[in-house]
Write a protein that holds these residues in place. Sequence first.
Motif, PDB file in Angstrom:
ATOM      1  N   VAL A 191    -154.052   5.973 112.887  1.00  0.00           N
ATOM      2  CA  VAL A 191    -153.457   7.290 113.039  1.00  0.00           C
ATOM      3  C   VAL A 191    -151.946   7.182 112.804  1.00  0.00           C
ATOM      4  CG1 VAL A 191    -152.997   9.194 114.647  1.00  0.00           C
ATOM      5  CG2 VAL A 191    -155.216   8.038 114.680  1.00  0.00           C
ATOM      6  N   HIS A 213    -148.171   9.536 112.558  1.00  0.00           N
ATOM      7  CA  HIS A 213    -147.463  10.788 112.800  1.00  0.00           C
ATOM      8  C   HIS A 213    -146.290  10.844 111.821  1.00  0.00           C
ATOM      9  CE1 HIS A 213    -149.832  11.278 116.441  1.00  0.00           C
ATOM     10  NE2 HIS A 213    -149.564  10.024 116.710  1.00  0.00           N
ATOM     11  N   THR A 245    -150.089  15.023 111.819  1.00  0.00           N
ATOM     12  CA  THR A 245    -150.867  13.795 111.995  1.00  0.00           C
ATOM     13  C   THR A 245    -151.683  13.510 110.744  1.00  0.00           C
ATOM     14  OG1 THR A 245    -151.061  14.235 114.371  1.00  0.00           O
ATOM     15  CG2 THR A 245    -152.589  12.640 113.428  1.00  0.00           C
ATOM     16  N   THR A 275    -153.171   9.711 108.313  1.00  0.00           N
ATOM     17  CA  THR A 275    -153.675   8.344 108.439  1.00  0.00           C
ATOM     18  C   THR A 275    -152.868   7.390 107.568  1.00  0.00           C
ATOM     19  OG1 THR A 275    -155.290   8.456 106.635  1.00  0.00           O
ATOM     20  CG2 THR A 275    -156.019   9.205 108.806  1.00  0.00           C
ATOM     21  N   ILE A 291    -161.021  12.823 105.938  1.00  0.00           N
ATOM     22  CA  ILE A 291    -160.198  12.924 107.144  1.00  0.00           C
ATOM     23  C   ILE A 291    -160.191  14.372 107.617  1.00  0.00           C
ATOM     24  CG2 ILE A 291    -157.921  12.522 108.166  1.00  0.00           C
ATOM     25  CD1 ILE A 291    -157.334  10.757 105.663  1.00  0.00           C
ATOM     26  N   ASN A 331    -158.598  16.538 111.028  1.00  0.00           N
ATOM     27  CA  ASN A 331    -157.968  16.656 112.345  1.00  0.00           C
ATOM     28  C   ASN A 331    -158.717  17.742 113.116  1.00  0.00           C
ATOM     29  OD1 ASN A 331    -155.981  14.692 111.886  1.00  0.00           O
ATOM     30  ND2 ASN A 331    -154.586  16.174 110.958  1.00  0.00           N
ATOM     31  N   ARG A 357    -157.814  14.945 118.653  1.00  0.00           N
ATOM     32  CA  ARG A 357    -158.889  14.164 118.044  1.00  0.00           C
ATOM     33  C   ARG A 357    -158.797  14.204 116.520  1.00  0.00           C
ATOM     34  NH1 ARG A 357    -164.450  16.305 119.842  1.00  0.00           N
ATOM     35  NH2 ARG A 357    -163.411  18.294 119.373  1.00  0.00           N
ATOM     36  N   GLN A 358    -159.004  13.046 115.927  1.00  0.00           N
ATOM     37  CA  GLN A 358    -159.039  12.913 114.472  1.00  0.00           C
ATOM     38  C   GLN A 358    -160.359  12.274 114.081  1.00  0.00           C
ATOM     39  OE1 GLN A 358    -156.649   9.862 112.178  1.00  0.00           O
ATOM     40  NE2 GLN A 358    -155.541  11.695 111.525  1.00  0.00           N
ATOM     41  N   LYS A 363    -156.383  10.902 121.258  1.00  0.00           N
ATOM     42  CA  LYS A 363    -154.970  10.674 121.559  1.00  0.00           C
ATOM     43  C   LYS A 363    -154.801   9.656 122.676  1.00  0.00           C
ATOM     44  CE  LYS A 363    -150.684  13.314 122.174  1.00  0.00           C
ATOM     45  NZ  LYS A 363    -150.122  14.679 122.366  1.00  0.00           N
ATOM     46  N   GLY A 375    -159.418  19.634 105.440  1.00  0.00           N
ATOM     47  CA  GLY A 375    -159.467  18.186 105.457  1.00  0.00           C
ATOM     48  C   GLY A 375    -159.153  17.593 104.094  1.00  0.00           C
TER      49      GLY A 375
END
Length: 386
Positions: free
Chosen positions: A182, A184, A201, A203, A235, A237, A242-243, A265, A353
């Motif tokens: 993950v 940021h 957020t 990857t 991907i 979010n 949660r991802q 998280k 996504g």
Amino acid sequence: MNLFSLPKLSPRAELLAKTLNHLTPLVDHSTTFSRQIFQQDPMIQPYFDHPFYSCTRYGFNFPDLPMPLQYLNISAILGRTGLLCYDQDELQHTSPRKNATVFMSTAFESSALLQNHILDGDDIVHTSNKMLFGRELLIEGNYPEFHVKAHFQGIELQFKIDVSRHSSWMMKTPLYDHLSLVMHYDGFFYIQCERYPVCGTGTFEFARAATPYSLLPHPLSLTDKVPVNFVTYQIINLDDHRQLILSKIDMAAKTMSYKAYIRHKSGLCEVYDNVEFSISEYQDRPTLSPFGQYTLLPKSFEWKIFNQNQEPYLMIKAKINSTFQYGVGLGYAAAFEFEVDDHLYSCQRMGQGYLEYIDVVEQTEICPYPNDISPLGQSQQSISII
């Protein structure tokens, strides 16, 4: 997926596929490592001239950017993989270990960049904490903090990246490590003199591999490559906490890895291997890449994720909502809109996504279509290939 046959493989490739399909479940510790906090900081480094690892990949994925961007993909591969689905032979201009490929794309006006470099060339600078690829991409720093600057197709961007210890391992074997962390991000785009500040957020992807080119100085023929023929990586979010990572990898048309990862998280990572991926509807016609490979791409698709009691956990319906951009190996990147039935929280969620999709098939089966199919590089995609 399996609508067409595999390309012809050499006896060596067929034997290798059987061996790896048999051994991988025995030596792959990806599930175990995914349930642990990432603690292998030194492994994240570019392996230039390493005696064992001959290929390294850095990736930064931004799955839900605002319009007109929708998503951003930044990928830098140092060396060649030796995999059927990834190596772009047409970009090969030097020995495999000296080759570097950069791919960047967004959904904005079908912009993408696919560029080849020679690692010891004048346009490459690489040290322990800096990688500069021409004038297009600069990656500075070391885990867990990077600064990324890029300029391509009229888009300029600058980001500060903070990478967490929330990891998902796609593969963890003695020869190949592929993990997703993950990240940021905080930064901005410049598009047509307009500034777009963004944060959120995404990857960070990292892979290292001991490929056939750890031993061989020359490129493999198409029939001799490691026959990984299908890869999709997605991907989502789910919310602020949660991802979701979705992954399927096939070798010689047999499933090698098929998993869903839900990263919280709090640091917890749930790993599910009872999953189903299906294409609901394909594009009307196959897409032709700039290098002449046809692929039948999805228009809409579904994922079903079941818990340990075989009960539905997450049901996902998705529809592609951007142009496919060629350059993820022999495949494509795109954005999709999704709707999730979350059985745990008894609710529905919607959002956007990011998808990577590679499907290598026998070209003589997929090619006999009307001649008016426009090559991707001419009418469907504006891509700068160097």
